[in-house]
Scaffold this motif. Structure first.
Motif, short mmCIF file in Angstrom:
data_model
loop_
_atom_site.label_atom_id
_atom_site.label_comp_id
_atom_site.label_asym_id
_atom_site.label_seq_id
_atom_site.Cartn_x
_atom_site.Cartn_y
_atom_site.Cartn_z
N ILE A 53 -3.34 8.74 9.36
CA ILE A 53 -2.95 8.11 8.09
C ILE A 53 -1.56 8.61 7.72
O ILE A 53 -1.32 9.83 7.65
N VAL A 54 -0.63 7.67 7.54
CA VAL A 54 0.77 8.02 7.28
C VAL A 54 1.26 7.25 6.05
O VAL A 54 0.63 6.26 5.66
N PRO A 55 2.37 7.68 5.42
CA PRO A 55 2.94 6.86 4.35
C PRO A 55 3.23 5.46 4.89
O PRO A 55 3.66 5.32 6.05
N TYR A 56 3.03 4.45 4.06
CA TYR A 56 3.19 3.06 4.53
C TYR A 56 4.57 2.82 5.14
O TYR A 56 4.73 2.09 6.11
N SER A 57 5.58 3.49 4.56
CA SER A 57 6.96 3.29 5.05
C SER A 57 7.13 3.75 6.50
O SER A 57 8.08 3.36 7.17
N PRO A 103 0.83 -1.21 0.00
CA PRO A 103 0.00 0.00 0.00
C PRO A 103 0.87 1.26 0.00
O PRO A 103 2.06 1.20 0.32
N ASN A 104 0.28 2.38 -0.33
CA ASN A 104 1.01 3.65 -0.24
C ASN A 104 0.86 4.27 1.15
O ASN A 104 1.72 5.01 1.59
N TYR A 105 -0.26 3.97 1.79
CA TYR A 105 -0.55 4.58 3.09
C TYR A 105 -1.03 3.52 4.07
O TYR A 105 -1.44 2.43 3.67
N ALA A 106 -1.02 3.90 5.35
CA ALA A 106 -1.63 3.05 6.38
C ALA A 106 -2.16 3.96 7.48
O ALA A 106 -1.60 5.04 7.73
N TYR A 107 -3.25 3.52 8.12
CA TYR A 107 -3.70 4.17 9.34
C TYR A 107 -2.85 3.56 10.45
O TYR A 107 -2.82 2.33 10.61
N PHE A 108 -2.13 4.38 11.16
CA PHE A 108 -1.15 3.87 12.13
C PHE A 108 -1.04 4.86 13.28
O PHE A 108 -0.83 6.06 13.04
#
Ligand code: PMP
Length: 308
Positions: free
Chosen positions: A13-17, A4-9
């Motif tokens: 919501i932040v860049p997946y990295s 994915p490009n993003y994740a809820y973390f």
């Protein structure tokens, strides 16, 4: 598999990295997590992405977390909103798979459920098929037994419990089968490695009850509604013996990932005619239309992502 490009973390919501956890994380060491698997379906005619029954998925998800003594107060409706925001950010215009994951986030040693920080992460990836042969699956009976409610409750979608599913799945794979059915300790069928099980005998749709160590599947519930309302089938929830599968007329598996997969052989024995049965084919078609927002009476199952 694409990332994915993003994740809820950690509540945004932040860049997946940037969605990373440390190796001491409790859930990684002890399996103290719970997850959901939700799907989004692209409807090209309406240029819309529909999430299938997200509120039901998030209610089950938070109940799984409760089994793990979650102290979170977030509501399922809020998780639906976060998922919509995440998918808009990804701007998917194709079928996708959404993975919410609850986990004990504390970086600490010590097996327990109490006094540990709870976190939720959500990510989504493009996705198509789960079982390649979903029109004529050949299944076996696993030599493993299903985890039970008094050991690791399968009612909660608990990460640690999926070791049981992984053992079942890989042994079936290396033995040349598409999937396996797994028995409870008492010898009755519970389900597949990650799917609920149904069979048809003499025109009656039969599936194990929720007290037979199954996950309370949302596809299972949807298929039961479609079978009752659209095909007028009688449905019975009861324990199923192994040899009933040998002599049934039709059989299939249901799940978010697999959708509805026809079982046409079990342990080298044909089921019914040895080809996908009529009711199975009808249910597959109905379910496929329901997922994509093409069955008007079931549009309440479809959550639109984009603003029309
Ligand atoms: N059983 C198990 C063990 C599963 O992992 C799944 C997939 N979530 C299912 C059944 C099907 O449940 P659902 O229809 O809610 O995806």
């Amino acid at each position: 598999m694409s990332q994915p490009n993003y994740a809820y973390f950690e509540s945004k919501i932040v860049p997946y990295s940037e969605a990373r956890i440390g190796v001491m994380t409790h859930a990684l060491n002890y399996g103290t997590g719970a997850f959901a698997g939700v799907r989004g379906y692209w409807n090209a005619d309406r240029k819309q992405l529909f999430i299938f029954r997200p509120l039901d998925h998030f209610k089950r998800f938070l109940n799984s977390a409760r089994i793990l003594r979650s102290a979170l107060t977030i509501q399922p409706e809020e998780l639906v909103d976060i998922t919509i925001q995440l998918l808009r950010k990804e701007s998917y215009k194709e079928d996708c798979y959404i993975r919410p994951l609850y986990y004990k986030a504390e970086e600490t040693i010590g097996v327990r459920l109490h006094d540990l920080r709870d976190e939720i992460t959500i990510f989504a990836i493009p996705f198509t098929r789960y079982i390649p042969n979903d029109e004529s699956a050949h299944v076996t009976f696993s030599s493993w037994r299903r985890v039970s409610d008094n050991a690791i409750p399968p009612r909660g979608k608990l990460t640690g419990a999926y070791v049981n599913s992984a053992l079942i799945k890989s042994d079936a794979h290396y033995a040349g089968f598409d999937e396996a059915l797994v028995l409870n300790e008492d010898g009755h069928i519970s389900e597949g490695s990650a799917e609920n099980f149904f069979m048809i005998r003499n025109g009656v749709l039969i599936t194990p009850p929720v007290t037979d160590n199954i996950l309370e599947g949302i596809t299972r519930r949807s298929i039961m509604t479609l079978a009752r309302e659209e095909l007028g089938l009688e449905i019975v929830e009861r324990s199923i013996d192994r040899t009933e599968v040998y002599i049934c007329d039709e059989a299939f598996l249901t799940g978010t990932a697999v959708q509805l997969a026809a079982i046409t052989q079990v342990d080298h024995r044909p089921i019914g005619s040895g080809e996908m049965g009529e009711a199975t084919a009808q249910l597959r078609d109905l379910y496929d239309r329901a997922l994509r927002g093409k069955l008007s009476s079931y549009e309440h199952w479809n959550q639109a992502v984009y603003v029309d």
